[in-house]
Design a protein around this motif. Structure first.
Motif, PDB file in Angstrom:
ATOM      1  N   ILE A  33      57.520 -15.908 -17.997  1.00  0.00           N
ATOM      2  CA  ILE A  33      56.972 -17.189 -17.515  1.00  0.00           C
ATOM      3  C   ILE A  33      56.696 -18.151 -18.571  1.00  0.00           C
ATOM      4  N   ASN A  34      55.951 -17.435 -19.769  1.00  0.00           N
ATOM      5  CA  ASN A  34      55.675 -18.257 -20.908  1.00  0.00           C
ATOM      6  C   ASN A  34      57.195 -18.909 -21.594  1.00  0.00           C
ATOM      7  N   LYS A  35      57.963 -17.885 -21.658  1.00  0.00           N
ATOM      8  CA  LYS A  35      59.529 -18.160 -22.289  1.00  0.00           C
ATOM      9  C   LYS A  35      59.945 -19.251 -21.581  1.00  0.00           C
ATOM     10  N   SER A  36      59.925 -19.303 -20.166  1.00  0.00           N
ATOM     11  CA  SER A  36      60.516 -20.238 -19.466  1.00  0.00           C
ATOM     12  C   SER A  36      59.931 -21.774 -19.546  1.00  0.00           C
ATOM     13  N   LEU A  37      58.681 -21.524 -19.564  1.00  0.00           N
ATOM     14  CA  LEU A  37      57.764 -22.878 -19.772  1.00  0.00           C
ATOM     15  C   LEU A  37      58.049 -23.402 -21.303  1.00  0.00           C
ATOM     16  N   SER A  38      58.395 -22.312 -22.144  1.00  0.00           N
ATOM     17  CA  SER A  38      58.346 -23.127 -23.616  1.00  0.00           C
ATOM     18  C   SER A  38      59.769 -23.844 -23.696  1.00  0.00           C
ATOM     19  N   CYS A  39      60.967 -23.130 -22.741  1.00  0.00           N
ATOM     20  CA  CYS A  39      61.953 -23.748 -22.892  1.00  0.00           C
ATOM     21  C   CYS A  39      61.762 -25.278 -22.203  1.00  0.00           C
ATOM     22  N   LEU A  40      61.019 -25.150 -21.061  1.00  0.00           N
ATOM     23  CA  LEU A  40      60.936 -26.505 -20.453  1.00  0.00           C
ATOM     24  C   LEU A  40      60.354 -27.614 -21.416  1.00  0.00           C
ATOM     25  N   GLY A  41      59.307 -26.821 -22.175  1.00  0.00           N
ATOM     26  CA  GLY A  41      58.700 -27.722 -23.230  1.00  0.00           C
ATOM     27  C   GLY A  41      59.652 -28.426 -24.360  1.00  0.00           C
ATOM     28  N   ASP A  42      60.588 -27.494 -24.696  1.00  0.00           N
ATOM     29  CA  ASP A  42      61.618 -27.748 -25.698  1.00  0.00           C
ATOM     30  C   ASP A  42      62.549 -28.978 -24.994  1.00  0.00           C
ATOM     31  N   VAL A  43      62.977 -29.013 -23.790  1.00  0.00           N
ATOM     32  CA  VAL A  43      63.864 -29.816 -23.184  1.00  0.00           C
ATOM     33  C   VAL A  43      62.972 -31.103 -22.856  1.00  0.00           C
ATOM     34  N   ILE A  44      61.762 -31.045 -22.634  1.00  0.00           N
ATOM     35  CA  ILE A  44      60.869 -32.286 -22.602  1.00  0.00           C
ATOM     36  C   ILE A  44      60.815 -32.923 -23.956  1.00  0.00           C
ATOM     37  N   THR A  45      60.710 -32.200 -24.987  1.00  0.00           N
ATOM     38  CA  THR A  45      60.420 -32.784 -26.218  1.00  0.00           C
ATOM     39  C   THR A  45      61.803 -33.455 -26.902  1.00  0.00           C
ATOM     40  N   ALA A  46      62.977 -32.640 -26.553  1.00  0.00           N
ATOM     41  CA  ALA A  46      64.132 -33.232 -26.935  1.00  0.00           C
ATOM     42  C   ALA A  46      64.662 -34.639 -26.166  1.00  0.00           C
ATOM     43  N   LEU A  47      64.254 -34.543 -24.858  1.00  0.00           N
ATOM     44  CA  LEU A  47      64.425 -35.771 -24.079  1.00  0.00           C
ATOM     45  C   LEU A  47      63.414 -36.986 -24.625  1.00  0.00           C
ATOM     46  N   SER A  48      62.275 -36.519 -24.842  1.00  0.00           N
ATOM     47  CA  SER A  48      61.453 -37.697 -25.355  1.00  0.00           C
ATOM     48  C   SER A  48      61.819 -37.992 -26.671  1.00  0.00           C
ATOM     49  N   GLN A  49      62.473 -37.320 -27.492  1.00  0.00           N
ATOM     50  CA  GLN A  49      62.924 -37.570 -28.821  1.00  0.00           C
ATOM     51  C   GLN A  49      64.216 -38.231 -28.695  1.00  0.00           C
ATOM     52  N   LYS A  50      64.993 -38.251 -27.404  1.00  0.00           N
ATOM     53  CA  LYS A  50      66.266 -38.982 -27.293  1.00  0.00           C
ATOM     54  C   LYS A  50      67.181 -38.072 -27.975  1.00  0.00           C
ATOM     55  N   ASN A  51      67.152 -36.774 -28.123  1.00  0.00           N
ATOM     56  CA  ASN A  51      68.059 -35.990 -29.078  1.00  0.00           C
ATOM     57  C   ASN A  51      69.432 -36.019 -28.288  1.00  0.00           C
ATOM     58  N   SER A  52      70.550 -35.712 -29.206  1.00  0.00           N
ATOM     59  CA  SER A  52      71.488 -35.729 -28.470  1.00  0.00           C
ATOM     60  C   SER A  52      72.011 -34.480 -27.825  1.00  0.00           C
ATOM     61  N   TYR A  53      71.270 -33.488 -28.204  1.00  0.00           N
ATOM     62  CA  TYR A  53      71.448 -32.116 -27.447  1.00  0.00           C
ATOM     63  C   TYR A  53      70.179 -31.814 -26.848  1.00  0.00           C
ATOM     64  N   ILE A  54      70.170 -31.311 -25.522  1.00  0.00           N
ATOM     65  CA  ILE A  54      69.044 -31.020 -24.756  1.00  0.00           C
ATOM     66  C   ILE A  54      69.190 -29.534 -24.310  1.00  0.00           C
ATOM     67  N   PRO A  55      68.337 -28.744 -24.876  1.00  0.00           N
ATOM     68  CA  PRO A  55      68.559 -27.166 -24.299  1.00  0.00           C
ATOM     69  C   PRO A  55      68.288 -26.763 -22.933  1.00  0.00           C
ATOM     70  N   TYR A  56      69.031 -27.484 -22.085  1.00  0.00           N
ATOM     71  CA  TYR A  56      68.774 -27.036 -20.911  1.00  0.00           C
ATOM     72  C   TYR A  56      69.232 -25.582 -20.476  1.00  0.00           C
ATOM     73  N   ARG A  57      70.330 -25.065 -21.155  1.00  0.00           N
ATOM     74  CA  ARG A  57      70.823 -23.594 -20.883  1.00  0.00           C
ATOM     75  C   ARG A  57      70.013 -22.482 -21.294  1.00  0.00           C
ATOM     76  N   ASN A  58      68.672 -22.912 -22.139  1.00  0.00           N
ATOM     77  CA  ASN A  58      68.007 -21.908 -22.498  1.00  0.00           C
ATOM     78  C   ASN A  58      67.001 -20.955 -21.452  1.00  0.00           C
ATOM     79  N   SER A  59      66.982 -21.707 -20.566  1.00  0.00           N
ATOM     80  CA  SER A  59      66.482 -20.942 -19.513  1.00  0.00           C
ATOM     81  C   SER A  59      66.941 -21.494 -17.961  1.00  0.00           C
ATOM     82  N   LYS A  60      66.658 -20.546 -17.127  1.00  0.00           N
ATOM     83  CA  LYS A  60      67.122 -20.577 -15.676  1.00  0.00           C
ATOM     84  C   LYS A  60      66.554 -21.836 -15.102  1.00  0.00           C
ATOM     85  N   LEU A  61      65.185 -21.888 -15.643  1.00  0.00           N
ATOM     86  CA  LEU A  61      64.364 -23.157 -14.948  1.00  0.00           C
ATOM     87  C   LEU A  61      64.942 -24.593 -15.316  1.00  0.00           C
ATOM     88  N   THR A  62      65.110 -24.564 -16.714  1.00  0.00           N
ATOM     89  CA  THR A  62      65.515 -25.845 -17.209  1.00  0.00           C
ATOM     90  C   THR A  62      66.891 -26.143 -16.585  1.00  0.00           C
TER      91      THR A  62
END
Ligand SMILES: Nc1ncnc2c1ncn2[C@@H]1O[C@H](COP(=O)(O)OP(=O)(O)OP(=O)(O)O)[C@@H](O)[C@H]1O
Length: 917
Positions: A630-659
């Motif tokens: 649970i914590n891992k997938s939520l942390s992946c969700l956090g990474d995606v949100i951070t990447a999106l908010s920073q408008k990064n070119s790479y968004i790590p969706y693949r890091n978890s099934k949830l994202t």
């Protein structure tokens, strides 16, 4: 000289008058004593000496009082002596006996509250003028007592009050004393000198009385005119007796007045009368201030007491009236103040109403702007506190979406943290209130938008409560999942004449990084679901998950119940029914209008598992493994949100099934709403702040404008036409296929259907997400098509060819192509015709879409100033100034190639469903 003479005359008149009065009173006393005890052996008009001598032994007095009040003097000493023996005061044994009698008499008189005299008056050999006065008063007092007593016995009221009246008062009552004729007033000072030797006969006595009364009357008439002046001069000259006399008259008159005017004061006056006999001072009496009960007392101060009381009463009255006036003032002030306050309260309430209205409008506008920008909308919900042993960290909840939390370890300014969201729901917010704010967003799914709502937060903070409601909840407590579907059914029914909707439901969970179907009884399929790219042919991310057509809320309830049963839930130290998986309920909506236009959209309702600190949740073994996933997938969700908010070119969706599953909702073309849940307890402060920070970050993510998944019949025809032409072109000119592709200005190479892998390594292109700020998307070579900057707030001018000409042109194009083929013209000429047709069709599709959107915008503008979900695209377009052509795919190719998540239109039967899947 004259004055002195007149004063001398006056003095002599006064002395004579006094002597007359005294003599008259003495006669009265003698008469009365004789009537009680028999002849006294003294003249009828005795001198002072006669009178005193006769009473000296006290025997007569004792007898008299015993007659009136039997037993008053129980032991009367009889004097036995030889008749020849004269009685002298000097003979010791007799003197003692006299004294005993007199003393006993005086005691008895005192007991009756009558005027007394000093026993020593009998001891004096040299009698002064006026020595008998007090004895006479005493005897007359006794007389009056007897009369009163008789009256009282007659009346039977038992009340006796000693009233000593002055001769003047008696005179005023009509009892005019008879003047003593021929009596020289100056000589009458001592009547005893004239009459003491021989007792007068009856006629002599009558004569004497008549002459006395006459003299007195004359005297009084003479003195009448000078009475006031004489009195005044007497007072001035310090004539104490006159003053005393006058003061007594005044006192008795006053007492009468008092009793008449203030009957309630009678007991007091009575008491005062009693008291006065003991306490009045002679100085007060001199001032003419004594009460009638104390006429014979020199030490009465009741007048003064009365005056003091009266003064106090006056003061109190004045105080009362001033207090009343003050009270009146205060009352009017209070009323004035109240009126003022009421008007202020009214003003305030009007202002508050205005404020609330403005806040509401602001929120609506803010949400609108956020929609236009495509921001993830974030609502915060605070669970009610379950424990009271810790401090509440919620410091302030603003109506504008602000939230202040307070660190319990730093209860000062430093401990405060401010967060801003779209809306904050406090602990008392009901499910319906929460839903009401979400409803417009959810409804937009019926207009063709993809919507995603997900609940995020620490374990036990109320995510499941918001999304599903408490277990065994009534209709009122149902969560968003049920309320949303129920609302969608309502909307579908209300629009059934215009558009036919079909609703399908999928329910899956991500448990330990496995996607499981919650609506299948087959445990094998439960854990075998694969997430497909959103560009898969059927447009479904989870094509293997069972899809259930729902027609009523009852269907939804049944499905949700069975889904909840299958969901992984277990008890932890923090939540006895803790969700150990992320659950995703997806509602697919297919709509078809009368003209054949379609809507395809989906609504994701996600209840995430709660982040937890394993030390707090005290999980071990399998539970610990779950928590780690649970914590891992939520942390992946956090990474995606951070990447999106920073408008990064790479968004790590693949890091978890949830994202991966939420990829399109987080970074695609959906409208996304996040509920950030927090627990208010002090010991969760760390988790609360971390949730709020995450939510704040999420709210800054700009997804760009959501896309409408709606196609009109016209567009669909044109798309079909394009497909036919393309096929023909490919047949004729295979090599020209590349050219045709180039004619599709908005189809990036990466969107070719067959070239897209199942899992995208790179972030999906975000070229379609434009913020209203017209910011250039982050540079990403190859994957990001160039976006033309369009000036803001400029309505694009789109040519709107008439409907007839569209058809004509298509027909002409087709005909010319057919003619070309039939005539065997060169393939290049035929290709150029086809290319021309394609260009025309492209323009027509653009024009058609734009027309539809403009038409909607006009409808919205005319219908209401409030933005409706249907009107959003038009408004968004007008605000952004982005041309519709840039916001829709050319001939739907892009949509198709990008693999919209919504499935293609389906018919009702389940066999057709399978085909679609
Ligand atoms: N707004 C609320 N009003 C009343 N009770 C609530 C509210 N929110 C949560 N609760 C109650 O708090 C408890 C925990 O809530 P819930 O199970 O929804 O938390 P959760 O965030 O889903 O936890 P987990 O992540 O562990 O599944 C439940 O008993 C729930 O009924």
């Amino acid at each position: 000289m004259e004055v002195i003479e007149s004063r001398a005359v006056h003095d002599s008149n006064l002395a004579s008058r006094k002597a007359q009065e005294a003599a008259w009173r003495r006669i009265q006393a003698t008469e009365w004593l004789e009537s009680i005890v028999g002849p006294l052996g003294i003249p009828k008009e005795p001198s002072e000496k006669d009178f005193i001598s006769c009473l000296r032994n006290g025997l007569i007095l004792c007898k008299a009082i015993n007659k009136i009040q039997p037993g008053s003097v129980p032991k009367v000493v009889e004097i036995t002596r030889h008749p020849s023996q004269s009685v002298t005061w000097d003979s010791q044994p007799c003197a003692y006996q006299f004294f005993e009698n007199v003393r006993n008499f005086l005691k008895a008189v005192e007991g009756l509250n009558l005027p007394v005299f000093e026993a020593s008056v009998f001891e004096r050999d040299n009698m002064e003028v006026g020595s008998s006065t007090k004895i006479v008063n005493c005897v007359l007092g006794l007389k009056e007592y007897k009369e009163r007593k008789q009256n009282t016995e007659g009346n039977g009221n038992g009340y006796f009050k000693h009233t000593m009246r002055s001769p003047l008062i008696m005179h005023s009552n009509g009892r005019i004393p008879k003047p003593v004729a021929g009596l020289d007033p100056n000589k009458q000072l001592d009547l005893g000198t004239n009459c003491g030797k021989q007792p007068p006969s009856q006629s002599d006595a009558q004569k004497l009385e008549d002459s006395l009364m006459k003299a007195l009357t004359e005297c009084m008439i003479n003195a009448k005119e000078n009475l006031d002046g004489n009195l005044l001069s007497s007072i001035l000259n310090g004539n104490t007796d006159s003053v005393k006399w006058f003061s007594r008259i005044l006192s008795s008159a006053l007492e009468e007045q008092l009793q008449y005017k203030f009957p309630e004061l009678n007991p007091i006056v009575k008491d005062v009368s009693k008291e006065g006999s003991r306490s009045t001072t002679s100085s007060e009496a001199r001032n003419g201030k004594s009460c009638r009960a104390c006429l014979n007392k020199d030490d009465c101060n009741h007048w003064q007491v009365f005056q003091t009381q009266e003064k106090k009463l006056q003061n109190l009255k004045a105080l009362l009236s001033s207090t009343k006036a003050e009270f009146g003032d205060l009352q009017s002030q209070l009323q004035h103040g109240l009126k003022h306050m009421a008007s202020q309260v009214e003003e305030l309430s009007t202002a508050a109403k205005g404020y609330h209205k403005v806040v509401k409008e602001n929120r609506t506008l803010y949400n609108m702007v956020q929609d236009l920008k495509g921001n993830i909308r974030v609502y915060c919900r605070i669970r009610p506190a379950f424990r009271t042993d810790t401090k509440n960290v919620i410091d302030f909840i603003g109506e504008d979406g602000s939230l202040v939390v307070l660190d319990p370890s730093k209860p000062n300014k430093d401990g405060k943290k401010l967060f801003q969201f779209n809306r904050v729901f406090g602990p008392t917010a009901t499910q319906e209130e929460v839903f009401a704010d979400t409803q417009p967003l959810i409804r937009s799914v019926m207009d063709g938008y993809n919507v995603c709502i997900f609940a995020y937060g620490q374990t036990g903070s109320g995510k499941t409560h918001t999304m599903c409601g408490p277990s065994g909840a009534s209709r009122k407590d149902m969560g968003i999942n049920y309320l949303a579907l129920s609302d969608l059914f309502d909307l579908s029914n209300s629009r059934k004449d215009v558009i036919k909707y079909e609703l399908y439901v999928q329910m899956v969970e991500i448990y330990n990084e496995q996607v499981r179907d919650l609506l299948t009884g087959d445990s094998a399929t439960m854990s075998k679901l694969e997430i497909r790219s959103c560009t898969a042919e059927n447009g479904l991310s989870l094509p293997d998950a069972t899809m259930h057509a729902v027609k009523s809320t009852a269907d939804v309830l049944n499905l949700m119940k069975s889904g909840q049963v299958n969901r992984a839930v277990s008890s932890t130290a923090l939540n006895h029914q803790s969700s150990r998986s992320h659950s995703i309920l997806t509602v697919h909506i297919h709509g078809k209008d009368a003209s054949g236009g379609t809507i395809r959209s989906c609504l994701h309702l996600v209840d995430l598992a709660g982040s937890e600190r394993v030390d707090k949740s005290e999980v071990t073994g399998e539970g610990l493994k779950e928590a780690q996933y649970i914590n891992k997938s939520l942390s992946c969700l956090g990474d995606v949100i951070t990447a999106l908010s920073q408008k990064n070119s790479y968004i790590p969706y693949r890091n978890s099934k949830l994202t991966l599953l939420l990829q399109n909702s987080l970074g695609g073309n959906a409208k996304t709403l996040m509920f950030a849940h927090v627990s208010p307890e002090g010991d969760s402060f760390g988790e609360t702040v971390s949730t709020l920070k995450f939510a704040q970050r999420a709210s800054s993510v700009e997804l760009g404008a959501a896309r409408l998944n709606k196609e009109s019949r016209e567009v669909m025809d044109l798309k079909e036409q394009v497909e036919t032409l393309k096929r023909q072109l490919a047949e004729k000119e295979p090599q020209s296929a590349q050219t045709v592709n180039r004619l599709e200005p908005r189809s990036p190479p990466s969107q070719k259907p067959k070239a897209i892998p199942m899992m995208m390594d790179r972030t999906p292109p975000r070229s379609r997400r434009l913020s209203i700020e017209n910011k250039c998307p982050p540079k990403s070579p190859n994957s990001r098509p160039k976006i033309t900057k369009v000036p803001s707030f400029v309505l694009p001018k789109t040519p709107e060819p008439p409907q007839v000409s569209i058809r004509n042109e298509i027909i002409i194009s087709s005909e010319s192509k057919a003619v070309g083929i039939a005539n065997g013209k060169s393939s290049s000429s035929s290709s150029s015709h086809i290319r021309k047709s394609l260009r025309t069709i492209g323009k027509l599709i653009n024009g058609s879409e734009k027309r539809i959107q403009n038409q909607k915008m006009n409808e919205v503008v005319v219908a209401s100033p409030v933005m409706t979900s249907v009107g959003r695209p038009s408004r968004r377009q007008s605000l952004t100034g982005i041309q519709p052509s840039r916001r829709t795919s050319l001939g739907g190719v892009e949509n198709c190639r990008k693999g919209a998540k919504t499935p293609p239109p389906v018919v009702n039967s389940s066999s057709d469903m399978k085909k679609w899947m």
